[in-house]
Design a protein around this motif. Structure first.
Motif, short mmCIF file in Angstrom:
data_model
loop_
_atom_site.label_atom_id
_atom_site.label_comp_id
_atom_site.label_asym_id
_atom_site.label_seq_id
_atom_site.Cartn_x
_atom_site.Cartn_y
_atom_site.Cartn_z
N ILE A 134 -5.51 -50.60 22.08
CA ILE A 134 -4.31 -50.16 21.37
C ILE A 134 -3.24 -51.25 21.43
CG2 ILE A 134 -2.38 -48.54 21.47
CD1 ILE A 134 -4.40 -46.35 22.16
N ALA A 135 -3.08 -51.90 22.58
CA ALA A 135 -2.09 -52.97 22.72
C ALA A 135 -2.40 -54.14 21.80
CB ALA A 135 -2.04 -53.44 24.17
N ARG A 136 -3.68 -54.48 21.68
CA ARG A 136 -4.06 -55.60 20.81
C ARG A 136 -3.69 -55.29 19.37
NH1 ARG A 136 -8.50 -56.38 23.00
NH2 ARG A 136 -9.86 -55.10 21.70
N ARG A 137 -3.96 -54.06 18.93
CA ARG A 137 -3.60 -53.69 17.56
C ARG A 137 -2.07 -53.64 17.39
NH1 ARG A 137 -8.28 -54.31 17.95
NH2 ARG A 137 -9.97 -53.32 16.77
N ALA A 138 -1.37 -53.20 18.43
CA ALA A 138 0.09 -53.14 18.35
C ALA A 138 0.68 -54.54 18.17
CB ALA A 138 0.65 -52.49 19.61
N ASP A 139 0.13 -55.50 18.90
CA ASP A 139 0.62 -56.87 18.76
C ASP A 139 0.35 -57.41 17.35
OD1 ASP A 139 1.49 -56.88 21.38
OD2 ASP A 139 -0.33 -57.79 22.17
N GLN A 140 -0.83 -57.07 16.82
CA GLN A 140 -1.18 -57.56 15.49
C GLN A 140 -0.31 -56.93 14.42
OE1 GLN A 140 -5.33 -56.54 15.34
NE2 GLN A 140 -5.99 -58.34 16.53
N ARG A 141 0.00 -55.67 14.58
CA ARG A 141 0.77 -54.95 13.56
C ARG A 141 2.27 -55.13 13.73
NH1 ARG A 141 -2.24 -49.00 13.25
NH2 ARG A 141 -4.36 -49.78 12.86
N GLY A 142 2.70 -55.56 14.89
CA GLY A 142 4.13 -55.62 15.16
C GLY A 142 4.73 -54.24 15.34
N ASN A 143 3.95 -53.29 15.86
CA ASN A 143 4.37 -51.90 16.02
C ASN A 143 4.20 -51.52 17.49
OD1 ASN A 143 4.62 -49.11 16.10
ND2 ASN A 143 3.48 -48.78 14.20
N MET B 94 7.73 -47.21 14.03
CA MET B 94 8.87 -47.63 14.85
C MET B 94 8.83 -49.13 15.01
SD MET B 94 9.74 -46.49 18.76
CE MET B 94 9.68 -44.77 18.34
N ASN B 95 9.86 -49.78 14.62
CA ASN B 95 9.95 -51.22 14.74
C ASN B 95 10.58 -51.58 16.07
OD1 ASN B 95 10.82 -53.96 14.55
ND2 ASN B 95 10.67 -53.80 12.31
N PRO B 96 9.97 -52.50 16.87
CA PRO B 96 10.53 -52.84 18.17
C PRO B 96 11.92 -53.42 18.09
CG PRO B 96 8.80 -54.39 17.54
CD PRO B 96 8.76 -53.28 16.56
N ALA B 97 12.28 -53.97 16.93
CA ALA B 97 13.62 -54.55 16.81
C ALA B 97 14.68 -53.46 16.67
CB ALA B 97 13.68 -55.50 15.62
N ASP B 98 14.25 -52.19 16.39
CA ASP B 98 15.19 -51.12 16.14
C ASP B 98 15.67 -50.44 17.41
OD1 ASP B 98 13.37 -50.05 13.18
OD2 ASP B 98 14.90 -51.61 13.46
N LEU C 173 4.95 -54.40 24.16
CA LEU C 173 4.02 -54.68 23.06
C LEU C 173 4.77 -55.23 21.86
CD1 LEU C 173 1.67 -51.56 23.15
CD2 LEU C 173 1.62 -53.62 24.57
N ALA C 174 4.02 -55.95 21.02
CA ALA C 174 4.52 -56.44 19.74
C ALA C 174 5.71 -57.37 19.89
CB ALA C 174 4.89 -55.27 18.82
N SER C 175 5.91 -57.93 21.09
CA SER C 175 7.07 -58.81 21.27
C SER C 175 6.92 -60.09 20.46
CB SER C 175 7.24 -59.15 22.76
OG SER C 175 6.07 -59.77 23.27
N GLN C 176 5.69 -60.60 20.33
CA GLN C 176 5.50 -61.82 19.54
C GLN C 176 5.82 -61.57 18.08
OE1 GLN C 176 1.56 -63.29 20.24
NE2 GLN C 176 2.06 -64.09 22.27
N ALA C 177 5.41 -60.43 17.58
CA ALA C 177 5.71 -60.10 16.18
C ALA C 177 7.22 -59.95 15.99
CB ALA C 177 4.98 -58.82 15.77
N ALA C 178 7.88 -59.32 16.98
CA ALA C 178 9.33 -59.17 16.87
C ALA C 178 10.01 -60.53 16.92
CB ALA C 178 9.83 -58.28 18.00
N ASP C 179 9.53 -61.40 17.83
CA ASP C 179 10.10 -62.75 17.90
C ASP C 179 9.90 -63.49 16.59
OD1 ASP C 179 10.86 -62.24 20.48
OD2 ASP C 179 9.19 -63.32 21.40
N LYS C 180 8.71 -63.34 16.01
CA LYS C 180 8.42 -64.01 14.74
C LYS C 180 9.33 -63.49 13.63
CE LYS C 180 4.64 -65.13 11.58
NZ LYS C 180 3.19 -64.97 11.30
N ALA C 181 9.56 -62.17 13.65
CA ALA C 181 10.45 -61.60 12.62
C ALA C 181 11.87 -62.12 12.78
CB ALA C 181 10.43 -60.07 12.73
#
Length: 452
Positions: free
Chosen positions: A41-50, A1-5, A119-127
């Protein structure tokens, strides 16, 4: 699941995506003793963007506390886990276990509520940032291809990374309408003169409909000059020189040179009267040669206070030019033509980063010019013993001084700028005599020599 979706709108606390916490009882899952699990789990979620973390596996490290390890019995294992060990966890199986507490729960959703943040907000912002930059890069390429064949400056794809390194892309993204800003920049590039020159305000009006769109400090001016520096491979030019290289007159009527005792051919000024040579005049100025038997020195200074003091000695045949600050390339080229007409140039400025740069620029443009009272001993003599709120030198801006290599060292040791006004009596004496002190160094290429 992609946070942007998905949107977190269905989550009352705006933490988990797609309302995964609906109809869930999180009480037992959010106990303090279980927090270590959700943190990993949160740390891995941020790293994966998931943000869901409901697929695949994850490697966890068990804590030393037996209470914390016991708190996850039933979630990760049927019996207590050993301390300080790594264990690979099947996220799908953990998700199934969590959905006993809520039909849509995921490990990521519980972790978001445990930590109190999405979670994964930084990855979503980067995307999103990457997607925005890609859109702008494609727009830039289309605009560059649309430039006419006669355009004097044509950005290419290799300049994109240079714009990134310069920080131009970061500033572009901060603009409320970056696509419109980039389109305006290329409209300016399209209207740059292929030959001759153009006034900056007229260029701005032609390209954008606003004569002030390219004024100093505007985002559009900064982007146009960044594109020019990238295309021309010159990031060190002053703003005035950068526009000058593009064939753009920054200002036709202000700037230029104050002149006393030396004027272009065809000018008729009463003896001892000053004049102002505006940039338009300087670009066309032709200088007279020295007459037989007269002193050949022309003095060049930075500060108008020296020029003002020289007015009282003008009847003695003083020849003085004043840049009133940093000279433009137009000014330097005019001084070079003056030297080519047979005049010798003596140049000086304040003892600071800008002043040393001015002297270097003149000595580079006119290799046989002389640095005028710009030695280390002159600097020391210029220092006020008890200045009010003394300035501070930036040692990184001093650069080299080929006419006296010891000067930067002495200036760094003192740590203060010194000003032309401190030597005004000596400078006026030189002006009246018609030559710099005979023991002053003369610039002669990469090293300095002394000529009497």
């Amino acid at each position: 699941m992609n946070p942007a979706d998905h949107s977190p709108a269905d989550c009352p606390e705006q933490l988990c995506h797609n309302g995964a916490c609906r109809q869930a009882d999180l009480t037992a899952l959010l106990r303090p003793d279980v927090r270590w699990l959700w943190e990993q789990i949160a740390r891995r979620a941020d790293q994966r963007g998931n943000s869901a973390m409901d697929k695949g596996t994850i490697t966890l490290t068990t804590p030393g506390s037996s209470v914390q390890r016991a708190a996850v019995i039933g979630l990760l294992a049927k019996r207590p886990l050993p301390a300080g060990r790594t264990r690979r966890i099947d996220l799908e199986r953990l998700t199934q276990t969590l959905q006993r507490h809520g039909p849509q729960l995921t490990p990521g959703a519980v972790a978001a509520h445990a930590l109190g943040r999405p979670l994964a907000s930084q990855a979503a912002d980067k995307a999103r940032l990457t997607a925005r930059l890609t859109t702008l890069q494609h727009l830039r390429s289309r605009l560059a291809r649309a430039l006419p064949a006669t355009a004097p400056l044509r950005p290419d794809g290799t300049g994109w990374d240079s714009l990134r390194r310069r920080g131009s892309l970061a500033r572009l993204l901060q603009h409320p309408q970056p696509e419109r800003l980039m389109s305006a920049a290329f409209a300016v590039l399209q209207h740059l003169p292929a030959s001759a020159r153009v006034d900056r305000r007229r260029l701005a009006h032609t390209a954008t409909g606003n004569p002030h769109a390219l004024d100093s400090g505007t985002e559009l001016a900064a982007l146009v000059l960044a594109e020019a520096a990238t295309a021309q491979g010159d990031a060190g030019a002053s703003v005035r020189d950068a526009w000058d290289r593009l064939g753009v007159n920054l200002d036709t009527f202000t700037g230029g040179l104050f002149t006393l005792g030396i004027h272009p051919i065809g000018w008729h000024i009463p003896p001892g009267q000053p004049g102002i040579l505006i940039p338009w005049v300087l670009r066309r100025a032709a200088w007279p040669a020295p007459r037989h038997g007269e002193a050949r020195w022309v003095f060049l200074t930075e500060n108008p206070s020296v020029a003002a003091a020289a007015l009282d000695t003008a009847d003695s045949g003083v020849r003085l030019l004043c840049t009133v600050g940093t000279p433009s390339r137009t000014t330097l080229e005019a001084v070079a033509r003056l030297a080519a007409a047979g005049w010798r140039i003596a140049v000086r400025a304040d003892f600071d980063g800008g002043g040393l740069a001015l002297v270097r620029a003149v000595l580079t443009t006119v290799p046989h010019a002389r640095a005028w009272r710009m030695t280390a001993s002159d600097y020391t003599a210029s220092l006020h013993p008890t200045p009010f709120e003394p300035g501070v030198l930036d040692p990184d801006r001093l650069g080299s001084t080929p006419w006296d290599p010891s000067l930067p060292t002495v200036m760094r040791e003192a740590g203060r700028p010194a000003y032309e006004e401190a030597l005004i009596d000596d400078l006026l004496a030189d002006l009246r005599r018609g030559s710099p002190p005979p023991d002053q160094p003369t610039h002669a290429g990469p090293t300095a020599t002394r000529r009497s």
